[in-house]
Enzyme design. Structure first.
Site, PDB file in Angstrom:
ATOM      1  CG  HIS A  61      42.148  21.785 -36.710  1.00 37.32           C
ATOM      2  ND1 HIS A  61      43.281  21.037 -36.994  1.00 37.32           N
ATOM      3  CD2 HIS A  61      41.125  20.893 -36.609  1.00 37.32           C
ATOM      4  CE1 HIS A  61      42.969  19.764 -37.040  1.00 37.32           C
ATOM      5  NE2 HIS A  61      41.642  19.642 -36.816  1.00 37.32           N
ATOM      6  CB  CYS A  65      38.333  18.845 -37.770  1.00 32.76           C
ATOM      7  SG  CYS A  65      37.754  18.999 -36.062  1.00 32.76           S
TER       8      CYS A  65
END
Length: 488
Positions: A419, A443
């Site tokens: 992301h 992430c």
């Protein structure tokens, strides 16, 4: 004078015949009357005689008692109750059973039936009960049970194995035969238990058994070929046999188990991933179980069961496939590559590098690491919020423009994804940022412009390969599947 004499002779001649006829009648009348008197005496005597004697053809239970009086008949009929034994032979030994008194023979009963020509003597009410009790008290060794003829696989082929007579005595059959013979006054009641061993219920000549063998032979010799995504697989005779019982019934569960094994052999989602990174290093990774294709096992099972049970001797089944058959085990066209050591990410489309960007991966702890291995993009989402809890218990809630979560080995949804994180812009390019508080919760934090390109060019199911050893000495334990790969 002459006339008178003539008349006199004439008259004399006429009277003589009349006297002769009268004499003849008297002569015949005496014997006839005498005969009638004799008949009358005989008939009267007979009536009197047969009031105490049986008729000439009289029999009682097949024994001739004609012309006997009641007492003599009773004495003769007592022979039916003479002492006899039932002899049971068991392995060379003899068991004797004394027959109980069978008939109730009384003079009163015979008197009541003296005028009958066929008399049935009354049975002793306790006779059968006594005999049954005596027979039932017999005991025999346990013996070996008989075996029915059956179908078994011998030297790889189904055959009928003949029945085998055991040594278990059919006591009920023995008792019934004894009772039947005694009822019929057969005599000579000697029985060898070998003649009363329990018989097999199914013999090798059984029609149903022959039909089952024919059915099995037809099914086990079928030529069934599977077309698995272009590869041909012919099911062997042994495999067909393993699907069935000896009655020819196909077990869907056994077929499914075979399809499952076949799927692991042929399905590409079970095959390792071969990948050559930007540094020229080729590595083999475990497939995460979602990249490629596999066999639709329930449908294939049903098609296979149907083919085995069909009347066709030869059949080809096109196996239904789930997944993308164009996805090769060698990943070299469309993929995302993440180098943990260099904190870099690359995006390839059609084998051409489209994006190269700096990234910041998981904070330096095995519980927050970005785990190495083969992953795929689970789905894509925009304008969403990522929320969760850090290892220290602190909460986070991060709005993102682009979100691509990953699926790891074993189909695990890791909650790790790619992301945008432009609020960390000044730290992109710092290879040690992941060791600071700017490290993520696992992430891959990416500059917005770069992740936008990847987002627009990627798709659900696209491979994401993560490699590197920066977390080897990190504290804690990995909480996600890790695969460093094997050199090829």
């Amino acid at each position: 004078m002459e006339n008178e004499e003539t008349v006199s002779r004439s008259s004399k001649n006429t009277r003589v015949p009349q006297n002769k006829n009268h004499s003849n009648k008297k002569r015949w009348l005496v014997p006839v009357v005498g005969l009638l008197i004799c008949f009358s005496l005989v008939f009267t005597g007979g009536l009197f005689y047969f009031q105490s004697h049986f008729f000439i053809t009289a029999k009682a239970n097949g024994v001739d008692i004609s012309l006997l009086n009641v007492k003599d008949a009773k004495n003769k009929l007592e022979e039916l109750n003479k002492a006899e034994s039932v002899v049971i032979k068991v392995n060379g030994k003899e068991e004797k059973i004394e027959l109980p008194k069978k008939y109730e023979i009384t003079e009163d009963y015979l008197k009541q039936n003296i005028g009958d020509r066929s008399i049935k003597l009354p049975i002793n009410e306790d006779y059968k009960v006594e005999l049954k009790n005596k027979l039932n008290a017999l005991t025999f060794e346990e013996g070996t049970p008989s075996q029915d003829a059956r179908i078994e696989k011998v030297d790889g082929t189904y055959q009928i194995l003949p029945e085998q007579v055991g040594t278990v005595v059919d006591k009920e059959a023995l008792m019934n035969q004894v009772l039947k013979d005694v009822d019929a006054n057969k005599g000579g009641y000697v029985y060898d238990v070998k003649e009363f061993y329990q018989k097999p219920t199914v013999t090798k000549d059984d029609k149903g058994l022959q039909e089952k063998l024919t059915l099995l032979s037809k099914k086990e010799n079928k030529a069934i070929t599977l077309d698995i995504n272009g590869e041909k697989l012919t099911i062997t005779k042994e495999e067909l046999q393993s699907f069935m019982d000896t009655a020819g019934n196909v077990d869907p569960n056994k077929v499914y188990a075979w399809v499952e094994q076949t799927n692991q052999k042929y399905g590409s989602i079970y095959k390792p991933i071969i990948f050559k990174n930007v540094h020229g290093v080729t590595t083999k990774y475990k497939n995460n179980g979602s990249y490629g294709w596999d066999i639709n096992m329930p449908q294939t099972r049903d098609l296979l069961v149907q083919a085995i049970n069909s009347d066709k001797d030869t059949e080809t089944i096109t196996v239904p496939i789930d997944g993308d058959v164009t996805q090769s085990s060698t990943v070299d066209k469309d993929y995302v590559e993440i180098d943990l050591n260099d904190q870099k990410m690359y995006f390839f489309k059609g084998g051409v590098k489209v994006v190269e960007t700096d990234v910041i991966t998981g904070r330096y702890n095995k519980g927050t690491a970005t785990v190495p291995g083969f992953h795929t993009i689970l789905y894509k989402d925009t304008d969403t919020k990522l929320e969760g809890e850090m290892l220290d218990g602190s909460k986070y809630s991060v709005p993102v423009k682009y979100w691509m979560p990953l699926k790891s080995f074993g189909g695990v949804v890791t909650q790790i994804g790619i992301h945008d994180a432009d609020y960390k812009a000044e730290y992109f390019g710092n290879k040690e940022a992941y060791k600071t508080n700017f490290g993520s919760n696992g992430c891959i934090n990416t500059p917005g412009a770069a992740v936008a390109q990847i987002f627009n060019g990627s798709y659900a199911g696209m491979p994401v390969i993560v490699y590197g050893h920066i977390y080897d000495s990190a504290p804690g334990e990995f909480d996600k599947p890790v695969d460093y790969g094997e050199p090829v």
